[in-house]
Design a protein around this motif. Structure first.
Motif, PDB file in Angstrom:
ATOM      1  N   LYS A  45      -9.371  -2.672  -6.172  1.00 14.67           N
ATOM      2  CA  LYS A  45      -8.122  -3.243  -6.692  1.00 14.67           C
ATOM      3  C   LYS A  45      -7.428  -2.232  -7.609  1.00 14.67           C
ATOM      4  O   LYS A  45      -6.210  -2.027  -7.547  1.00 14.67           O
ATOM      5  CB  LYS A  45      -8.446  -4.511  -7.516  1.00 14.67           C
TER       6      LYS A  45
ATOM      7  N   THR B  23      -3.897  -0.609  -7.145  1.00 16.77           N
ATOM      8  CA  THR B  23      -2.891  -0.705  -8.220  1.00 16.77           C
ATOM      9  C   THR B  23      -2.366   0.689  -8.584  1.00 16.77           C
ATOM     10  O   THR B  23      -1.154   0.908  -8.756  1.00 16.77           O
ATOM     11  CB  THR B  23      -3.535  -1.360  -9.458  1.00 16.77           C
TER      12      THR B  23
ATOM     13  N   ASP C 260      -0.183   1.870  -5.974  1.00 17.77           N
ATOM     14  CA  ASP C 260       1.010   1.047  -6.019  1.00 17.77           C
ATOM     15  C   ASP C 260       1.930   1.502  -7.162  1.00 17.77           C
ATOM     16  O   ASP C 260       3.158   1.622  -7.007  1.00 17.77           O
ATOM     17  CB  ASP C 260       0.573  -0.407  -6.223  1.00 17.77           C
TER      18      ASP C 260
ATOM     19  N   TYR D  85      -7.497   5.625 -14.118  1.00 18.95           N
ATOM     20  CA  TYR D  85      -7.980   4.282 -13.703  1.00 18.95           C
ATOM     21  C   TYR D  85      -9.521   4.187 -13.609  1.00 18.95           C
ATOM     22  O   TYR D  85     -10.044   3.259 -13.023  1.00 18.95           O
ATOM     23  CB  TYR D  85      -7.348   3.920 -12.354  1.00 18.95           C
TER      24      TYR D  85
END
Ligand SMILES: Nc1nc2c(ncn2[C@@H]2O[C@@H]3COP(=O)(O)O[C@H]4[C@@H](O)[C@H](n5cnc6c(=O)[nH]c(N)nc65)O[C@@H]4COP(=O)(O)O[C@H]3[C@H]2O)c(=O)[nH]1
Length: 859
Positions: free
Chosen positions: A53, A57, A60, A210
Motif C-alpha cells: 500500500k 501510495t 501515486d 516510505y
C-alpha cells in the motif's frame, strides 16, 4: 480362569498411558509450532500488504505530483500564450519557462510540447533544448496517454516503457487562453509532456521516504525481494514492477521465539525420554517381577502336585494330631497301606497306635504351654495292621502352631519300613551265615571265636577249635552234581550240630570245610571225644538219589595254650593239624603239635615253587622204553615227568605229583606233559607213547577235548598214544569214568590200567571196561621170588589173555624176572633191565640201536 501376573501386565495399560502422554506432548508441540508459523506468516503477509500500500501510495504521490506540476505549467498564462497556438521555441527554452528549470527544479528529465497533430515542437532533455521526437523516445503507449489527456481537464499520468527504461509521464493540454470566441468550436490544444525516469535514485529516495527497503525497479525477469508492485502502462500492459524487501515481523518474532521454543522442546523431549526410559525400566522390572511371581506360582503348583503324587504313590501316609496327642487326620494312603479304616483310628492316642517301646524309642511328651515343642525325627515304632500283623514304621513330624503361635499338635509322615527292616535283618543274617546250611560263616565264626577267647581268659572254660574237612566230598560233588552236593552239605551240617554240646559253635568256613568252637572243662579229652563223635557220625552213609554214598571226615584240633595265641592263630593251628590228619590216611583226628606247622610250611613253600616251575618251564620229560618180550624190541616209551628245580636239582614225580593233585596244579602240568610227549613222540615213528593221567585230570570235564586237540595239533596218530590210568580213577562214580574212557577210546587212543593189583577191586574194573593193556605193578615183579606174588602175576597174565588185553610188567630189573614173565606169556616189559627213564636226546640214540638185555641202554 485366573490371570497370571504376566498376562495382567501384558495387556499394556501402562504402555498405553505413556504412549498417550507422549502423543499429547508431541501434538501440543506440533500445534505450537504450526501456530507460531501461521502467525508469523500472517504477520509477514500483513506487513507485505501494508508496504505494498505504501509503495502504491508513493508511486501515486509521484504521479499526482507530476500531474499537478504539469497542470501548474500548462495553465500558466505565459505558457499558454507562447506555446498553445504557435510554439515560441526560444521562449520555451529560456530558463524559468520550459528550460533547464524543468530538469533542475522539478527533476524531470524530459519535457515536450506537441502540436495538436502530435508533432513534437519542443523537446527539452536533461535541461537542454534538443530537436527530438517524443514518440521516438517513448514509442509505446504515448498515444493513449495523449488521448486520455485530451479527453479530460486534468493531466493524464501513466508509466510508459521505452527499452529498459520506464518513464513516469504526465500529459496535459495547453489551452490557448480565455480569448476564445463564443460559439466557435475550440481548436485542439497543444499538449505539454513531462517525463520523469523511474530509476534507482528515484526509487531509493521513495524507499527512504516510505521505509521501503531496497526499493527498486525490475523490468526483466521475476526477481523479487519479497514484495512487489506491478507497473502497468495506460493501456493496462505490464511493463515491469517495483520490488522491495518488506518488513517480516512474523519471521522476526518467530526467530526470537524459536530458540527458546526449541530449547523448551528439547527440555521436554529429554524429560519425556527420561520418563519413557524410566517407565520402560519400571515396566520391565514389573514384568520381571511378574514372571518371578508366575514362576513361583508354577513351582508352587508343581510342588503341590508332586507332593500330592508322592503322598498318594509312596507307602508313606500323612497324619496329624491335636495337642492331646490324639490322631485327628490320616491321609488316603493310610487305609491302603494298613487296611485299617480312617474312622477306626481317628481319636486314638498316638502312642497307643504307634508303639515305640519295642523299638527302644520314646514319644516326646510336649507340654502345650511350653513353646519349645520339638520336631520328631526318625522315630521307629510298630503298629498292628488290619490283619493283625505287626508292622514297623518310621515317623517324622513337626509341631503345628496356630496363628497366635500356640502349639496345636503334630503333623507328620509315617513310612512303613517293615520290608526294609526285614531285608536289613536278612542281609545282616546273610552277612553272618552260610546261605546253604544256615550255619555261621567264617566272619561270624571269628567273632564267636573272639568272644570265646574272652571267656577263656576269664578261665570260665578251656577252649578247643576243631577244623573239619570232608574226605571225598569233591568226588561226590563232581560226579553227582551240585544239587546232590548241596543236599549232602545240609545233612553234614545237621549231623555236626547234633554232635555239639551246649554253647559250642559250628560254622561252615567254605566248601567242605567246617570248624567247631568247643568250650570244654576237661581238655583235651572233651575235644578228642567230640572229634571221634564227629568222624563217626559223618562217616555213616548218606542216602542221595536213592543210593548210598560214603564220606569220611578228618579233624584237626588246636587248644588255646597259655593264652598266647590269637583266635586266628588257633584256627590256623587246627587247620595244620587237619592237614596232618589228612596226610595220615584221612578219617582221623590229630591234635596240633608244633612240628606240624613246619611240615605245613614246607608244603606251602613247595606249592609256591611248583607254581613258579610251571611259569618258568622247569619241567622236562624222560622216557623209559617199553619192550616186547618176544624179540626184545622197543615198541614204545613211557613219558615220565621230571622237575629240574633250580636249587634242589632233578625232583622225582612222587615228590610233587601228590601236592600238584591236591592243589589242582596237576591240570596245567598234565596238559603240558601230554602235549610235549605227543610232540616229541613224533620223532620215534612206530613207537607208542604212554602218558600217565592223574585221577584229578581224568575227572576234569575238558579231558577228552584236550586230548583230541593235542593229537590234532601235534599230528600224532591216536593209536600211538597210550593213556595210563590207575584204579583210583574208577573208584568214584564208575559210570562217569566209563563214559570218559569210552569217549577217549572213540578218539582212537589206547587205555592202559596202571599199577594193576594194588587196588581193591581190580578184577571188577577189568570186567566192566575193555582196557587195551594191563600193567602189572612193579611191587609184584620185585617180589617174584615170593609165592604169592608169583601167583598173582601168573593170574593177571592169564586174565589179560582171557580178556584179550596186552599185559606189561613194570619194574623188571633182572633177566630172571624177564624169563619168568616170558614163560608165563607176558607180552611186554619195562624196567631198568631194559632201560631206565632217559632224557629225550638219549632215547633218540637208544631207539636207533637194538636193545639187548645183556647190555642195558642206560646205566
Ligand atoms: N624200582 C624200579 N623203578 C622202576 C623201574 N622201571 C621203572 N621204574 C619207575 O617206575 C615208575 C613207573 O611209573 P608209574 O608206575 O606210572 O609211576 C609214576 C607215575 O605214577 C607218576 N608219574 C610220573 N610222571 C607222571 C606224569 O607225567 N603224570 C602223572 N600223573 N604221573 C606221573 O610218578 C610215578 C613215579 O614215577 P617215576 O619216579 O618216574 O618212576 C617210574 C619209573 O622210573 C625198575 O626197574 N625198578
Amino acid at each position: 480362569m485366573r490371570q497370571s501376573a504376566s498376562e495382567f501386565l501384558g495387556k499394556g495399560g501402562q504402555r498405553r498411558v505413556v504412549g498417550s502422554l507422549v502423543a499429547m506432548l508431541l501434538a501440543a508441540g506440533v500445534l505450537v509450532v504450526v501456530f507460531a508459523l501461521y502467525n508469523a506468516r500472517s504477520q509477514n503477509r500483513l506487513a507485505v500488504e501494508a508496504s505494498t500500500k505504501l509503495a502504491e501510495t508513493a508511486l501515486d504521490v509521484k504521479q499526482r505530483e507530476i500531474a499537478r506540476n504539469l497542470k501548474d505549467y500548462s495553465e500558466r498564462a505565459d505558457i499558454r500564450a507562447h506555446l498553445s497556438e504557435r510554439v515560441d521555441l526560444d521562449w520555451a527554452a529560456a530558463d524559468g519557462n520550459l528550460g533547464p528549470n524543468i530538469f533542475a527544479s522539478l527533476g524531470y528529465e524530459m519535457a515536450f510540447v506537441l502540436t495538436p497533430d502530435l508533432t513534437t515542437r519542443y523537446a527539452m532533455i536533461d535541461g537542454r533544448h534538443v530537436a527530438a521526437n517524443a514518440f521516438g523516445i517513448i514509442p509505446n503507449g504515448l498515444n493513449e496517454l495523449l488521448r486520455r489527456a485530451a479527453a479530460q481537464t486534468f493531466p493524464a499520468v501513466g508509466m510508459l516503457r521505452s527499452g529498459r527504461t520506464i518513464w513516469l509521464v504526465a500529459a496535459g493540454a495547453i489551452h490557448p487562453g480565455d480569448a476564445q470566441p463564443s460559439g466557435a468550436q475550440a481548436p485542439s490544444p497543444a499538449m505539454l509532456l513531462f517525463a520523469k525516469r523511474i530509476d534507482g535514485r528515484l526509487l531509493a529516495r521513495i524507499g527512504s521516504d516510505y521505509l521501503l527497503n531496497r526499493f527498486r525497479l525490475v523490468t526483466d525477469g521475476d526477481d523479487d525481494l519479497g514484495a512487489a508492485l506491478p507497473l502497468f502502462s495506460p493501456s493496462a500492459k505490464l511493463i515491469g514492477k517495483v520490488t522491495w524487501i518488506p518488513e517480516r515481523p512474523g519471521s522476526q518474532t518467530l526467530h526470537a521465539l524459536l530458540p527458546p521454543m526449541l530449547a523448551s522442546f528439547g527440555v521436554f523431549g529429554v524429560i519425556g525420554a527420561f520418563a519413557l526410559r524410566s517407565s520402560r525400566r519400571s515396566h520391565r522390572e514389573l514384568h520381571a517381577a511378574a514372571r518371578t511371581i508366575d514362576s513361583y506360582a508354577d513351582t508352587l503348583k508343581r510342588s503341590e502336585a508332586r507332593f500330592r503324587d508322592v503322598a498318594e504313590a509312596s507307602s508313606d501316609w500323612i497324619w496329624e494330631s491335636d495337642s492331646a496327642m490324639r490322631l485327628t487326620f490320616v491321609s488316603a494312603r493310610f487305609a491302603q497301606v494298613t487296611s485299617l479304616s480312617e474312622e477306626a483310628v481317628l481319636g486314638t492316642a498316638l502312642d497307643e497306635f504307634f508303639q515305640v517301646g519295642s523299638t527302644g524309642g520314646e514319644w516326646p511328651r510336649p507340654d502345650a504351654a511350653d513353646p519349645a515343642v520339638a520336631s520328631i525325627r526318625e522315630l521307629r515304632c510298630t503298629y498292628t495292621d488290619a490283619a493283625g500283623h505287626r508292622r514297623i514304621a518310621r515317623l517324622a513330624a513337626r509341631p503345628v502352631f496356630d496363628d497366635g503361635g500356640a502349639w496345636t499338635g503334630y503333623r507328620g509322615t509315617a513310612t512303613d519300613i517293615t520290608r526294609e527292616v526285614e531285608a536289613q535283618e536278612q542281609a545282616a543274617h546273610l552277612s553272618l551265615h552260610d546261605p546253604l546250611t544256615g550255619l555261621p560263616n567264617r566272619a561270624h565264626f571269628q567273632t564267636r571265636l573272639q568272644e570265646a577267647f574272652e571267656r577263656d581268659r576269664l578261665g570260665q572254660s578251656r577252649l578247643a577249635v576243631l577244623s573239619i574237612d570232608l574226605d571225598h566230598f569233591k568226588e561226590v560233588n563232581d560226579t553227582l552234581g551240585h544239587a546232590a552236593g548241596d543236599a549232602l552239605l545240609l545233612e553234614v551240617a545237621e549231623r555236626l550240630q547234633a554232635c555239639l554240646g551246649e554253647g559250642d559253635t559250628v560254622a561252615r568256613l567254605g566248601g567242605d570245610e567246617f570248624a567247631v568252637i568247643q568250650n570244654g572243662f576237661n581238655q583235651p579229652l572233651d575235644a578228642l571225644a567230640l572229634a571221634r563223635r564227629l568222624i563217626a557220625d559223618l562217616t555213616a552213609p548218606y542216602i542221595l538219589e536213592g543210593r548210598e554214598n560214603l564220606l569220611g571226615a578228618s579233624v584237626g584240633i588246636a587248644f588255646v595254650e597259655e593264652g598266647f595265641e590269637t583266635p586266628s592263630r588257633v584256627l590256623k593251628n587246627a587247620d595244620i593239624a587237619l592237614y596232618s590228619a589228612k596226610e595220615n590216611g584221612r578219617g582221623v583226628a590229630r591234635v596240633f603239635e608244633a612240628h606240624m606247622g613246619m611240615e605245613r610250611e614246607a608244603r606251602r613253600l613247595l606249592e609256591q615253587d611248583l607254581k613258579q616251575a610251571l611259569a618258568g618251564s622247569e619241567f622236562e620229560l624222560h622216557y623209559q622204553p617199553l619192550v616186547a618180550l618176544e624179540d626184545e624190541r622197543i615198541i614204545g616209551v613211557e613219558a615220565l615227568v621230571r622237575w629240574r628245580h633250580p636249587s634242589r636239582g632233578l625232583v622225582p614225580p612222587n615228590d610233587f605229583i601228590p601236592l600238584a593233585e591236591e592243589t589242582g596244579l596237576i591240570l596245567p602240568i598234565g596238559e603240558w606233559v601230554l602235549r610235549t610227549a605227543c610232540r616229541q613222540g613224533m620223532q620215534w615213528p612206530g613207537l607208542t607213547v604212554a602218558v600217565n593221567l592223574s585221577p584229578v585230570q581224568f575227572k576234569h570235564r575238558d579231558l577228552v577235548a584236550m586230548v583230541g586237540e593235542i593229537l590234532e595239533e601235534t599230528g600224532l596218530r591216536p593209536e600211538r598214544l597210550e593213556l595210563e590210568i590207575t584204579e583210583g580213577v574208577l573208584m568214584h562214580d564208575g559210570a562217569a569214568a566209563r563214559d570218559t574212557l569210552t569217549r577217549l577210546k572213540a578218539l582212537g587212543v589206547r587205555i592202559a590200567m596202571d599199577d594193576f593189583g594194588t587196588g581193591y577191586s581190580s578184577l571188577g574194573y577189568l570186567n566192566s571196561f575193555p582196557f587195551d593193556k594191563i600193567k602189572i605193578d612193579k611191587s609184584f615183579i620185585s617180589d617174584l621170588s615170593a609165592e604169592k606174588s608169583n601167583a598173582i602175576v601168573r593170574s593177571v597174565i592169564g586174565l589179560g589173555q582171557s580178556l584179550d588185553m596186552v599185559t606189561i610188567a613194570e619194574g623188571v630189573e633182572t633177566a630172571e624176572q624177564a624169563s619168568f614173565l616170558r614163560r608165563e606169556g607176558c607180552q611186554q616189559v619195562q624196567g631198568y633191565h631194559f632201560g631206565r627213564p632217559v632224557p629225550v636226546a638219549q632215547l633218540t640214540e637208544l631207539v636207533a640201536t637194538v636193545v639187548r638185555p645183556s647190555a642195558p641202554a642206560a646205566a
